[in-house]
Write a protein that holds these residues in place. Structure first.
Motif, PDB file in Angstrom:
ATOM      1  N   LYS A  50       1.015  -4.076  -2.504  1.00 38.96           N
ATOM      2  CA  LYS A  50       0.149  -2.731  -2.758  1.00 38.96           C
ATOM      3  C   LYS A  50       0.867  -1.571  -2.924  1.00 38.96           C
ATOM      4  N   THR A  51       2.207  -1.457  -2.393  1.00 36.54           N
ATOM      5  CA  THR A  51       2.993  -0.383  -2.526  1.00 36.54           C
ATOM      6  C   THR A  51       4.161  -0.301  -3.580  1.00 36.54           C
ATOM      7  N   ARG A  52       4.286  -1.508  -4.241  1.00 34.02           N
ATOM      8  CA  ARG A  52       5.484  -1.578  -5.166  1.00 34.02           C
ATOM      9  C   ARG A  52       5.555  -0.706  -6.246  1.00 34.02           C
ATOM     10  N   ARG A  53       4.259  -0.175  -6.764  1.00 28.32           N
ATOM     11  CA  ARG A  53       4.217   0.816  -7.815  1.00 28.32           C
ATOM     12  C   ARG A  53       4.524   2.213  -7.371  1.00 28.32           C
ATOM     13  N   GLN A  54       4.490   2.401  -6.073  1.00 26.33           N
ATOM     14  CA  GLN A  54       4.565   3.961  -5.523  1.00 26.33           C
ATOM     15  C   GLN A  54       6.083   4.432  -5.618  1.00 26.33           C
ATOM     16  N   CYS A  55       6.934   3.588  -5.507  1.00 29.27           N
ATOM     17  CA  CYS A  55       8.460   4.010  -5.577  1.00 29.27           C
ATOM     18  C   CYS A  55       9.254   3.061  -6.380  1.00 29.27           C
ATOM     19  N   GLN A  56       9.572   3.628  -7.392  1.00 32.21           N
ATOM     20  CA  GLN A  56      10.401   2.907  -8.305  1.00 32.21           C
ATOM     21  C   GLN A  56      11.944   2.520  -7.717  1.00 32.21           C
ATOM     22  N   ALA A  57      12.350   3.788  -6.912  1.00 35.16           N
ATOM     23  CA  ALA A  57      13.625   3.680  -6.485  1.00 35.16           C
ATOM     24  C   ALA A  57      14.035   2.657  -5.599  1.00 35.16           C
TER      25      ALA A  57
END
Length: 420
Positions: free
Chosen positions: A75-82
């Motif tokens: 669910k959160t993988r798209r929120q922070c690319q770094a």
């Protein structure tokens, strides 16, 4: 099973995406369902694509939240690319396994080629003829075998060219035409160009007798081969009539329709049978002890090919048809609902359609190669061309018969020639 994709360099071999207990493997980066090893790590398609894009961009993203400590889940993988990139690298994904665009395209082309090769070597799903179609073809083949002897061993007691036999000569009135007869004579000479046939006869003792017509200015020899050709035509026509009578669907038709169909199709079936004994390399019809070859009166082979009948035989022979395809062509030609005089047109039309469908199914079943994709359409086009030649031939025959009667009783009946 999931094999290496075209955009990743060869790493670990393809493995099952199921764990030891039979459950699905999960992505080591985000926990989603894994599809296989990508860049050295079991991951999902999403993380595989993200890692490739992030490395190719050659920029270092920054974490906007917890200074590089974001939890990466489905669910959160798209929120922070770094942090997602950090997790990819920590899980063991390797930059050096990412292929260049050129290398990716090259590998994809290789995969496509191998796939085509596999499809070419693996047998295609076998198509089969219906029980009814198999029965129809068997009946046609049986009729052909019973009524067409390719050795022509039963063709006997035929007349030879008059100039070399004791038969009567050409009437004097035809040797020196004048006035209105001259124009008619000119047309007849043109019609007879297609009958300029050389004849070779092999004797039972091995001797060979050759006849080659040479029309002189008086036209004395121009009719010399007509009686012999009439005998051969009559012999072939009898076989075709018997062929039709063996076919149960033909016997079920009213006698009037049987006659109409035979009158319309006999010449066409005759040409289809002659094509089976035509030698395209020598331009010769090999009929047992007899051989026929059209004489090149125009002085050039290209000119000779302008003769529709000869052109038809070369084109049909080029298709290299099976015996079954020849007999199905004969049936399609025979059961033509638009012949003059046919009463039960809808019945004949349905029969013709069934034979055409059987031909198409036979080709699909026995000739799956791409080279034969349009064979059915080519055959139907040849039947259309033969129909046109039939009409031309009938008119030609009637003109010759009018000035020099030569037709046998059966020919006169089939071509509706009156004695008056």
């Amino acid at each position: 099973m999931h094999c290496e994709t075209a955009d990743s360099a060869p790493g670990k071999p393809a493995v099952s995406t199921l764990d030891g207990d039979g459950g699905p493997q999960i992505c080591r980066v985000c926990g989603d369902k894994a599809t296989g090893y990508h860049f050295n790590v079991m991951t999902c398609e999403g993380c595989k694509g993200f890692f490739r894009r992030a490395i190719k961009r050659n920029t270092r993203p920054r974490c906007p939240f917890r200074k590089g400590a974001c939890e990466i889940t489905q669910k959160t993988r798209r929120q922070c690319q770094a942090c997602r990139l950090r997790k990819c690298l920590e899980s063991g994904m390797k930059k050096e396994m990412i292929m260049s665009d050129a290398a990716v395209e090259q590998r994809r082309a290789l995969i496509r080629r191998k796939k085509r090769e596999r499809m070419g070597t693996q047998p295609l799903e076998a198509k089969s003829l219906t029980e009814e179609q198999q029965t129809m073809i068997r009946e046609l083949m049986d009729a052909q075998t019973k009524t067409f002897d390719t050795t022509f061993s039963h063709f006997k007691d035929f007349r030879l060219p008059e100039v070399l036999s004791s038969g009567p000569g050409i009437p004097e009135s035809l040797q020196t035409p004048s006035g209105e007869d001259a124009a008619k004579w000119s047309q007849i000479r043109e019609d007879l160009c297609s009958l300029k046939v050389s004849l070779r006869l092999r004797g039972k003792d091995g001797s060979v007798w050759n006849y080659r017509p040479q029309a002189d200015s008086s036209g004395k020899e121009i009719f010399s081969l007509l009686p012999h050709m009439a005998d051969m035509s009559t012999y072939m026509f009898k076989g075709i009539i018997n062929f039709a009578k063996v076919i149960s669907h033909f016997r079920d038709l009213p006698i009037e329709d049987q006659i109409s169909l035979l009158k319309g199709a006999t010449f066409e079936l005759c040409q289809l049978r002659f094509n089976t004994v035509f030698n395209a390399e020598t331009g010769t019809w090999e009929c047992g002890r007899l051989s026929y070859c059209l004489e090149d009166t125009a002085g050039g082979f290209q000119q000779l090919l302008l003769e529709p009948v000869l052109k038809f035989h070369y084109m049909l022979k080029k298709l290299q048809l099976h015996k079954e395809e020849y007999v199905l062509m004969q049936a399609i030609s025979l059961f033509s609902p638009d012949r003059p005089g046919v009463v039960q047109r809808s019945v004949v039309d349905q029969l013709q359609e069934r034979f055409a469908i059987a031909l198409k199914a036979y080709i699909e079943c026995n000739r799956p190669q791409p080279a034969h994709r349009f064979l059915f359409l080519k055959i139907m086009a040849m039947l259309t061309e033969l129909r046109s030649i039939n009409a031309q031939h009938t008119q030609r025959l009637l003109r010759i018969q009018d000035i020099h009667p030569f037709a046998t009783p059966l020919m006169r009946e089939l071509f509706s020639i009156t004695d008056g």
